[in-house]
Design a protein around this motif. Sequence first.
Motif, mmCIF file in Angstrom:
data_model
loop_
_atom_site.group_PDB
_atom_site.id
_atom_site.type_symbol
_atom_site.label_atom_id
_atom_site.label_comp_id
_atom_site.label_asym_id
_atom_site.label_seq_id
_atom_site.Cartn_x
_atom_site.Cartn_y
_atom_site.Cartn_z
ATOM 1 N N TYR A 101 47.870 42.971 42.810
ATOM 2 C CA TYR A 101 46.918 43.555 41.864
ATOM 3 C C TYR A 101 45.884 42.482 41.565
ATOM 4 O O TYR A 101 46.236 41.341 41.253
ATOM 5 N N THR A 102 44.606 42.827 41.680
ATOM 6 C CA THR A 102 43.529 41.878 41.402
ATOM 7 C C THR A 102 42.857 42.257 40.089
ATOM 8 O O THR A 102 42.454 43.404 39.901
ATOM 9 N N PHE A 103 42.765 41.283 39.208
ATOM 10 C CA PHE A 103 42.083 41.485 37.933
ATOM 11 C C PHE A 103 40.581 41.362 38.167
ATOM 12 O O PHE A 103 40.085 40.307 38.558
ATOM 13 N N ASP A 104 39.861 42.445 37.940
ATOM 14 C CA ASP A 104 38.408 42.460 38.078
ATOM 15 C C ASP A 104 37.779 42.649 36.707
ATOM 16 O O ASP A 104 38.135 43.576 35.978
ATOM 17 N N ASP A 105 36.874 41.760 36.367
ATOM 18 C CA ASP A 105 36.135 41.854 35.107
ATOM 19 C C ASP A 105 37.075 42.036 33.912
ATOM 20 O O ASP A 105 36.933 42.965 33.116
ATOM 21 N N TYR A 106 38.083 41.181 33.832
ATOM 22 C CA TYR A 106 39.073 41.267 32.754
ATOM 23 C C TYR A 106 39.187 39.907 32.074
ATOM 24 O O TYR A 106 39.301 38.884 32.735
ATOM 25 N N ARG A 107 39.148 39.897 30.749
ATOM 26 C CA ARG A 107 39.272 38.668 29.982
ATOM 27 C C ARG A 107 40.463 38.806 29.033
ATOM 28 O O ARG A 107 40.549 39.767 28.278
ATOM 29 N N ASP B 1 42.575 51.716 31.809
ATOM 30 C CA ASP B 1 42.718 50.323 31.409
ATOM 31 C C ASP B 1 42.245 50.112 29.974
ATOM 32 O O ASP B 1 41.244 50.687 29.542
ATOM 33 N N THR B 2 43.016 49.292 29.242
ATOM 34 C CA THR B 2 42.652 48.887 27.885
ATOM 35 C C THR B 2 42.774 47.367 27.810
ATOM 36 O O THR B 2 43.071 46.714 28.792
ATOM 37 N N ARG B 3 42.591 46.799 26.621
ATOM 38 C CA ARG B 3 42.755 45.353 26.458
ATOM 39 C C ARG B 3 44.181 44.903 26.720
ATOM 40 O O ARG B 3 44.416 43.799 27.174
#
Length: 79
Positions: A13-19, A35-37
């Motif tokens: 799984y690749t995290f894209d644009d996630y902080r 998707d949520t925080r």
Amino acid sequence: DGWTLRDEDGHRYTFDDYRLRGRSTVRVHTGTGRDTRSDVYQDRRHYIWDNRSDTATLRNDRGRYVDSNSWGQRRGGRR
């Protein structure tokens, strides 16, 4: 961007644009959802995490090891 979570079988799984804020957590779900925080979804139809044993490995955007978590008896009889 580009951090990955991978299991022993190579599912990634690749995290894209996630902080993720410090001291926060995120749950990575296999199925579909919004998707949520605190929850992200891999949008897969079949489960990838092995209930008997598996290892989740987190790597940064340069492929460097950050952390991992294992459960159950590891493959090849090693723990």
